[in-house]
Each structure stands twice: as structure tokens, then as C-alpha cells.
Design an enzyme around this catalytic site. Structure first.
Site, PDB file in Angstrom:
ATOM      1  NE  ARG A  24      -3.913  -1.928   2.384  1.00 23.08           N
ATOM      2  CZ  ARG A  24      -4.347  -2.492   3.504  1.00 23.08           C
ATOM      3  NH1 ARG A  24      -3.911  -2.062   4.685  1.00 23.08           N
ATOM      4  NH2 ARG A  24      -5.227  -3.457   3.458  1.00 23.08           N
ATOM      5  CB  CYS A  73     -11.509  -2.433   6.310  1.00 26.67           C
ATOM      6  SG  CYS A  73     -10.637  -3.064   7.745  1.00 26.67           S
ATOM      7  CE  LYS A 123      -2.039  -2.369   8.466  1.00 29.75           C
ATOM      8  NZ  LYS A 123      -2.832  -3.596   8.688  1.00 29.75           N
ATOM      9  NE  ARG A 143     -10.515  -6.366  16.021  1.00 26.32           N
ATOM     10  CZ  ARG A 143     -10.237  -6.143  14.731  1.00 26.32           C
ATOM     11  NH1 ARG A 143     -11.184  -5.988  13.848  1.00 26.32           N
ATOM     12  NH2 ARG A 143      -8.981  -6.064  14.334  1.00 26.32           N
ATOM     13  CG  HIS A 165     -14.539  -1.837  10.665  1.00 28.81           C
ATOM     14  ND1 HIS A 165     -14.829  -3.060  11.218  1.00 28.81           N
ATOM     15  CD2 HIS A 165     -13.270  -1.936  10.155  1.00 28.81           C
ATOM     16  CE1 HIS A 165     -13.793  -3.877  11.036  1.00 28.81           C
ATOM     17  NE2 HIS A 165     -12.845  -3.229  10.395  1.00 28.81           N
TER      18      HIS A 165
HETATM   19  N1  NAP Z   1     -11.621  -9.100   7.013  1.00 27.23           N
HETATM   20  C1  NAP Z   1     -11.638  -7.841   6.662  1.00 27.23           C
HETATM   21  O1  NAP Z   1     -12.528  -7.076   7.041  1.00 27.23           O
HETATM   22  C2  NAP Z   1     -10.570  -7.291   5.763  1.00 27.23           C
HETATM   23  C3  NAP Z   1     -10.740  -6.007   5.283  1.00 27.23           C
HETATM   24  C4  NAP Z   1      -9.765  -5.476   4.444  1.00 27.23           C
HETATM   25  C5  NAP Z   1      -8.671  -6.232   4.137  1.00 27.23           C
HETATM   26  N2  NAP Z   1      -8.535  -7.484   4.634  1.00 27.23           N
HETATM   27  C6  NAP Z   1      -7.345  -8.254   4.235  1.00 27.23           C
HETATM   28  O2  NAP Z   1      -7.783  -9.288   3.382  1.00 27.23           O
HETATM   29  C7  NAP Z   1      -6.945 -10.439   3.582  1.00 27.23           C
HETATM   30  C8  NAP Z   1      -7.813 -11.645   3.912  1.00 27.23           C
HETATM   31  O3  NAP Z   1      -8.567 -11.386   5.062  1.00 27.23           O
HETATM   32  P1  NAP Z   1      -9.783 -12.293   5.523  1.00 27.23           P
HETATM   33  O4  NAP Z   1     -10.424 -11.507   6.599  1.00 27.23           O
HETATM   34  O5  NAP Z   1     -10.606 -12.739   4.373  1.00 27.23           O
HETATM   35  O6  NAP Z   1      -9.014 -13.547   6.185  1.00 27.23           O
HETATM   36  P2  NAP Z   1      -9.481 -15.061   6.354  1.00 27.23           P
HETATM   37  O7  NAP Z   1     -10.950 -15.182   6.487  1.00 27.23           O
HETATM   38  O8  NAP Z   1      -8.622 -15.595   7.433  1.00 27.23           O
HETATM   39  O9  NAP Z   1      -9.057 -15.736   4.950  1.00 27.23           O
HETATM   40  C9  NAP Z   1      -7.712 -15.921   4.593  1.00 27.23           C
HETATM   41  C10 NAP Z   1      -7.626 -16.518   3.217  1.00 27.23           C
HETATM   42  O10 NAP Z   1      -6.240 -16.642   2.870  1.00 27.23           O
HETATM   43  C11 NAP Z   1      -5.971 -18.005   2.520  1.00 27.23           C
HETATM   44  N3  NAP Z   1      -4.633 -18.413   2.927  1.00 27.23           N
HETATM   45  C12 NAP Z   1      -4.112 -18.398   4.179  1.00 27.23           C
HETATM   46  N4  NAP Z   1      -2.868 -18.916   4.164  1.00 27.23           N
HETATM   47  C13 NAP Z   1      -2.611 -19.275   2.884  1.00 27.23           C
HETATM   48  C14 NAP Z   1      -1.499 -19.874   2.229  1.00 27.23           C
HETATM   49  N5  NAP Z   1      -0.391 -20.221   2.893  1.00 27.23           N
HETATM   50  N6  NAP Z   1      -1.586 -20.098   0.897  1.00 27.23           N
HETATM   51  C15 NAP Z   1      -2.697 -19.773   0.212  1.00 27.23           C
HETATM   52  N7  NAP Z   1      -3.790 -19.194   0.778  1.00 27.23           N
HETATM   53  C16 NAP Z   1      -3.734 -18.959   2.096  1.00 27.23           C
HETATM   54  C17 NAP Z   1      -7.007 -18.803   3.283  1.00 27.23           C
HETATM   55  O11 NAP Z   1      -7.116 -20.075   2.680  1.00 27.23           O
HETATM   56  P3  NAP Z   1      -7.533 -21.377   3.567  1.00 27.23           P
HETATM   57  O12 NAP Z   1      -9.009 -21.268   3.790  1.00 27.23           O
HETATM   58  O13 NAP Z   1      -7.157 -22.512   2.672  1.00 27.23           O
HETATM   59  O14 NAP Z   1      -6.729 -21.311   4.833  1.00 27.23           O
HETATM   60  C18 NAP Z   1      -8.229 -17.923   3.109  1.00 27.23           C
HETATM   61  O15 NAP Z   1      -8.785 -18.099   1.829  1.00 27.23           O
HETATM   62  C19 NAP Z   1      -5.933 -10.037   4.653  1.00 27.23           C
HETATM   63  O16 NAP Z   1      -4.771  -9.552   4.011  1.00 27.23           O
HETATM   64  C20 NAP Z   1      -6.634  -8.935   5.378  1.00 27.23           C
HETATM   65  O17 NAP Z   1      -5.740  -8.048   6.016  1.00 27.23           O
HETATM   66  C21 NAP Z   1      -9.464  -8.038   5.435  1.00 27.23           C
END
Ligand code: NAP
Length: 339
Positions: free
Chosen positions: A100, A129, A213, A235, A242
Site C-alpha cells: 500500500r 478497511c 495505517k 475492537r 466498522h
Molecule cells: N476481514 C476484513 O474485514 C478485511 C478487510 C480489508 C482487508 N482485509 C485483508 O484481506 C486479507 C484476507 O482477510 P480475511 O479476513 O478474508 O481472512 P481469512 O478469512 O482468514 O481468509 C484468509 C484466506 O487466505 C488463505 N490463505 C491463508 N494462508 C494461505 C497460504 N499459505 N496459501 C494460500 N492461501 C492462504 C485462506 O485459505 P484457507 O481457507 O485454505 O486457509 C483464506 O482463503 C488479509 O490480508 C486482510 O488483512 C481483510
């Protein structure tokens, strides 16, 4: 019309699943969709609106023939696989914090700085976010009035920590209500029936990474490094969406009516503000919706040129998946996705 081969890295995650849903529901012109995740998920299926994809393992070879690659699998995976995807010819729209603040990576919120997306070298970053939810209503004040200083407190949902964050709150509700001990994993303390004034790690200046951030990304998106910003990110035991309390010091006096007019004219903002009838947005009402909702707009009694407001946005949608898909839609509208 052009149709694109699309990949989602992190397709099984909280954001990845919403990305697929946004692509399908908003009819992004796809000719194929590749769902990528860790090897633990290989063989699982993800689906939305009749479109189904079998999950494959994310590797450096996953991106042959891919036009747009959405990354939502954490910063480490973006660092490891994002450049390979870009070298394969895909435009990477990355949801993590990995790139970013890189000077040659645009950081884009389409309602605020869409054109920046056109000037990329293969990777475009989706902001944090809380930052997205802040800058959408903030932009008109920065552009039409001038903002000197911001003091922000966030109230962040557990789904900001992905699937595991959601599960941790779900699993704690009954035992905490019954007075039993629970062991926090994803959060630093018990999140059920509590609020935790820490999102992400502490930095040497005693702000958290999440708070910094908000400071740095807001300045980059708005192209204004002189805005002074202090944030506290908290949190809260809310599943989704949010909320943020925002106090602004402006360059000149702005009345509540002028502030409301600026907000009503801002792309992506819905004003819900009628104090007499207790009308203001809350996360339960905003979850699942696209815009950023704003209420509690008032003149700050503690300074000459201050305005306070409260804003709420679904961080899995506008704060992540929707914003990323909007970036792709913008590139498509400008015919700026390679074929
Ligand atoms: N949640 C939010 O509100 C939000 C908002 C903005 C940005 N983000 C960003 O978006 C990203 C994902 O967040 P999330 O909340 O969706 O997390 P999450 O629910 O924990 O999902 C993580 C994803 O990454 C995959 N993953 C983890 N380790 C991996 C590996 N070694 N190789 C390939 N895939 C892998 C997981 O696959 P498996 O299911 O196979 O483990 C899953 O599909 C993060 O960078 C986070 O900072 C999140």
C-alpha cells in the site's frame, strides 16, 4: 464486450467469498474464475449465484492467462505471489497491507481517486478497511473546505480478523455469559461482552499498526501529507461493519447544514441524521450494504472550525471486496485491462 479471466487468491476467506459474490452480483464480465487458497482447501468448492469454482492451491504458476487477480490471503502471500501474478500479465488488486505505501503502487478508493488506478505497474492496492470507510465521507471536506487535523476512534467488527475472528466471538458468547474462562487466540483479550483498545501490533510510537495505517493511507489517498491525524482503533463485539467517530479541524467555519450538504453530495455516502428521532447508522443496520453511512453530524463546541461525525461501513464489502471489484470495474470502463 471484453470478458476477463479472473483469479481470487484467498477465495475461501471472509473477504474472498465476498469478492466472488460481488463479481457475480455486479456482473463483472468474467469468462472464467479461478479460486485459490492454501493446500488445506484444495478440492473445496466456492460458489455464488450459480457460479462455482473448485479451490486450487495458490502457487506462482496459478496466474497463467489470468487478466485480473484479486489477492485476499494476507500480506505474506501477496509478497510471495503478487509479483509473480503481475509478471504473468495479470493486474493484481491486492487487499493486504503488503504494497500500500510503495510509491509506485496506487492506493485506490474509486469514489475518491479512481484515476490513480490507471497509473500502475501491475499491482494496485486496496486500502485498509477503516481507511476506506473514513476517506469516502472525508474527501469532500478535504477538497472543498480544507482539513487541518483529524481525531478518529474506530469501533471495529470481529470479521475484520477474518473467519477466525467471527468464530472466536461466536464461541465465547455462551461461556463468558456463564462466567467460564475462555482463552483468546485471534484477539489479545476476551472479545465477547468486551471492547479491546488494540487492533494489530504496537509500534515504537505506541500507536498500533492499524492506527498508523489510517494516518498514512489517508494522506496517500487524498494526496495531502499535511493533514495531522491521531487515531485509536478499538475492537468491539460486533460481527460485521466498522464504525468510526471522526473529529475534524477545518480551515474555516462550517455549519452543520453545510456539512450535511457536502456529505449528501459525496459519492458513496448516505446521510442518516435525525437526532430527534434517534436516526443515525449502526453496524447491525449497515452490514451487507454498499455505501458508507454517516450521522451525528454536529459543530464541535470545543473549537472554532470543527465538525464531528459518525460513519459506519461494511468492512467486508466497501472496506474490502466491493472496493476491490469497483477498482476492476473502473479499469474495465476505461478499457484498461489487458487482453
Ligand atoms: N476481514 C476484513 O474485514 C478485511 C478487510 C480489508 C482487508 N482485509 C485483508 O484481506 C486479507 C484476507 O482477510 P480475511 O479476513 O478474508 O481472512 P481469512 O478469512 O482468514 O481468509 C484468509 C484466506 O487466505 C488463505 N490463505 C491463508 N494462508 C494461505 C497460504 N499459505 N496459501 C494460500 N492461501 C492462504 C485462506 O485459505 P484457507 O481457507 O485454505 O486457509 C483464506 O482463503 C488479509 O490480508 C486482510 O488483512 C481483510
Amino acid at each position: 464486450m471484453s470478458k476477463y479471466s479472473v483469479a481470487i487468491a484467498g477465495a475461501t476467506g471472509a473477504v474472498g467469498q465476498e469478492m466472488l459474490r460481488m463479481l457475480v452480483e455486479r456482473e463483472f464480465p468474467m469468462k472464467s474464475i479461478r479460486a485459490l487458497a492454501s493446500k488445506n482447501s484444495v478440492g473445496k468448492k466456492v460458489s455464488s449465484g450459480g457460479i462455482e469454482a473448485k479451490v486450487e492451491e495458490l502457487t506462482k504458476d496459478s496466474f497463467k492467462g489470468v487478466d485480473v487477480a484479486f489477492f485476499s490471503a494476507g500480506a505474506d502471500r501477496s509478497i510471495e505471489f503478487g509479483p509473480a501474478a503481475a509478471e504473468s500479465g495479470a493486474i493484481v488488486i491486492d487487499n493486504s497491507s503488503a504494497f500500500r505505501m510503495e510509491p509506485d503502487v496506487p492506493l485506490v478508493v474509486p469514489e475518491v481517486n479512481a484515476e490513480a488506478a490507471l497509473d500502475h505497474r501491475g499491482i494496485i492496492a486496496n486500502p485498509n478497511c477503516s481507511t476506506i470507510i473514513l476517506v469516502v465521507p472525508l474527501a469532500p471536506f478535504v477538497r472543498k473546505v480544507g482539513v487541518k487535523r483529524l481525531v478518529i476512534t474506530t469501533y471495529q467488527a470481529v470479521s475484520g480478523q477474518g473467519q477466525q475472528g467471527i468464530e472466536e466471538l461466536e464461541k465465547q458468547i455462551d461461556p463468558v455469559r456463564e462466567g467460564k474462562d475462555v482463552t483468546p487466540k485471534k484477539f489479545t483479550k476476551t472479545i465477547a461482552f468486551n471492547v479491546i483498545p488494540q487492533c494489530d501490533k504496537f509500534l515504537p510510537n505506541l500507536y498500533t499498526k492499524e492506527e498508523m495505517k489510517l494516518v498514512n493511507e489517508t494522506r496517500k489517498i487524498l494526496g495531502n501529507n499535511s493533514i495531522r491525524i491521531s487515531a485509536t482503533c478499538v475492537r468491539v463485539p460486533v460481527f460485521r461493519a466498522h464504525s468510526e467517530s471522526v473529529n475534524m479541524e477545518l480551515e474555516r467555519k462550517v455549519t452543520r447544514d453545510e456539512a450535511l450538504a457536502l456529505l449528501r453530495g459525496a459519492a458513496g455516502v448516505v446521510v442518516e441524521d435525525d437526532p430527534e428521532r434517534s436516526i443515525y447508522p449502526t453496524p447491525l443496520e449497515v452490514a451487507g450494504k454498499f455505501p458508507v453511512f454517516v450521522g451525528r453530524v454536529r459543530e464541535d463546541i470545543s473549537q472554532e472550525n470543527g465538525i464531528d461525525f459518525w460513519c459506519v461501513g461494511d468492512q467486508l464489502l466497501k472496506g474490502a471486496a466491493l472496493n476491490a471489484v469497483q477498482i476492476a470495474e473502473y479499469l474495465h470502463s476505461k478499457n484498461a485491462i489487458k487482453k
